[in-house]
Scaffold this active site. Structure first.
Site, PDB file in Angstrom:
ATOM      1  N   LYS A  69       0.833  -1.200   0.000  1.00 19.86           N
ATOM      2  CA  LYS A  69       0.000   0.000   0.000  1.00 19.86           C
ATOM      3  C   LYS A  69       0.869   1.253   0.000  1.00 19.86           C
ATOM      4  O   LYS A  69       0.592   2.223  -0.725  1.00 19.86           O
ATOM      5  CB  LYS A  69      -0.931  -0.003   1.211  1.00 19.86           C
ATOM      6  N   GLN A 113      -5.005  -1.356   9.844  1.00 15.32           N
ATOM      7  CA  GLN A 113      -5.076  -2.692   9.265  1.00 15.32           C
ATOM      8  C   GLN A 113      -5.763  -3.668  10.218  1.00 15.32           C
ATOM      9  O   GLN A 113      -5.416  -3.757  11.390  1.00 15.32           O
ATOM     10  CB  GLN A 113      -3.668  -3.190   8.935  1.00 15.32           C
ATOM     11  N   ASP A 136     -11.079   3.466   4.603  1.00 13.79           N
ATOM     12  CA  ASP A 136     -11.602   2.102   4.526  1.00 13.79           C
ATOM     13  C   ASP A 136     -13.125   2.100   4.438  1.00 13.79           C
ATOM     14  O   ASP A 136     -13.730   1.080   4.085  1.00 13.79           O
ATOM     15  CB  ASP A 136     -11.163   1.290   5.742  1.00 13.79           C
TER      16      ASP A 136
END
Length: 307
Positions: A69, A113, A136
């Protein structure tokens, strides 16, 4: 909030069965467009979008994922801020970091995460992220906006699926869509995105009786269960567009492993109108859409407080 939209294209009538949807190529094109938009955004506002990724613990797979990422963030001209925290990190410490990132004007997107170690409430952490930085799209504010059909930050994988569908089919109105799987990460937001596009939407889940009968009605079939090879030939309407979100590593006869999806590709491809392969389908879209969300979040930083 500016609305997340998928590219508009002319609808394509399938002339061949099993046409592969090349998510890798689409994602490459999307990243190229994002890079150009980042340059324009900086020229206009003097701001370089910044993405903060937080990893708690030392799971090797997660470490590789978050480093990828960061690499892709740099490639499109954005700034990347990595926070690698030990497994022993307490919830209060993580909340303090999120608060600092919320207040940092150089940070436009925040991604923590998942999964998190035991003892840390993932829901509490997710909801602590400023909704305008929730790239997200998993916080309750953005989930609520999606459920009401309001613009906001959408979970990356469903957004990527929608982009692929619209690039292949154009206008999705009046199509029958079935989503297999009802997770908060993919299934539920995918169903809402399709509903907001004018589809007639059904969701099959673990308690659904005879899911095959339901999936055979689908013009659009999105499968996100984590059960490899679940969807077989007799689950699919001939000519349907099949989006396989699943990805599982399974052993092969030669002692190695391979990646497979939730759809039995070799069985389904000959009768599907269009189908995403695994790998090379939905997977590349997730990080590309994370970058798209980060750019959107940078744009949101120019507006007033989220409400």
């Amino acid at each position: 909030m500016p609305e997340q939209t998928a590219p508009e294209t002319t609808a394509v009538t399938p002339s061949e069965r099993g046409r592969r949807i090349d998510g890798k190529a689409f994602a490459a094109g999307l990243r190229k467009q994002i890079a150009a938009d980042v340059v324009s955004f900086h020229e206009k506002h003097g701001i370089t979008p910044g993405l903060a990724v937080v990893l708690v613990g030392n799971d090797p797979a997660s470490e590789v994922y978050v480093r990828n990422k960061a690499l892709e963030t740099h490639r499109v001209g954005m700034r990347s801020f990595m926070h690698m925290l030990p497994e022993t990190t307490k919830e209060a410490e993580l909340l303090q970091l999120v608060a600092r990132l919320n207040a940092d004007p150089e940070i436009h997107g925040i991604l923590v995460q998942l999964p998190l170690p035991k003892g840390i409430d993932a829901r509490r952490i997710t909801n602590a992220i400023d909704p305008k930085k929730d790239v997200d799209g998993l916080g309750e504010v953005n989930a609520g906006r999606l459920s009401l059909g309001l613009p906001g930050l959408v979970p990356c994988t469903p957004l990527g699926c929608l982009m692929l569908l619209k690039s292949e089919l154009g206008d999705l109105r009046s199509l029958n869509a079935v989503v297999v799987g009802a997770s908060n990460l993919v299934g539920k937001p995918m169903a809402l995105l399709l509903l907001n596009e004018g589809c007639t939407v059904s969701v099959a889940h673990i308690d659904t009786v005879n899911p095959q009968a339901l999936t055979r009605t689908a013009d659009i079939l999105v499968v996100a269960t984590g059960v490899s090879g679940l969807v077989r030939r007799d689950w699919v309407k001939p000519g349907a567009t099949v989006i396989d979100v699943g990805i599982t590593r399974v052993p092969t006869s030669n002692g190695k492993t391979k990646l497979v999806g939730d759809v039995a590709f070799d069985e389904v491809a000959p009768i599907a109108g269009r189908i995403t392969p695994v790998p090379g389908g939905v997977g590349p879209m997730t990080i590309a859409c994370l970058l798209q969300n980060t750019l959107t979040a940078a744009r949101l930083s120019l507006e007033g407080n989220a409400g």
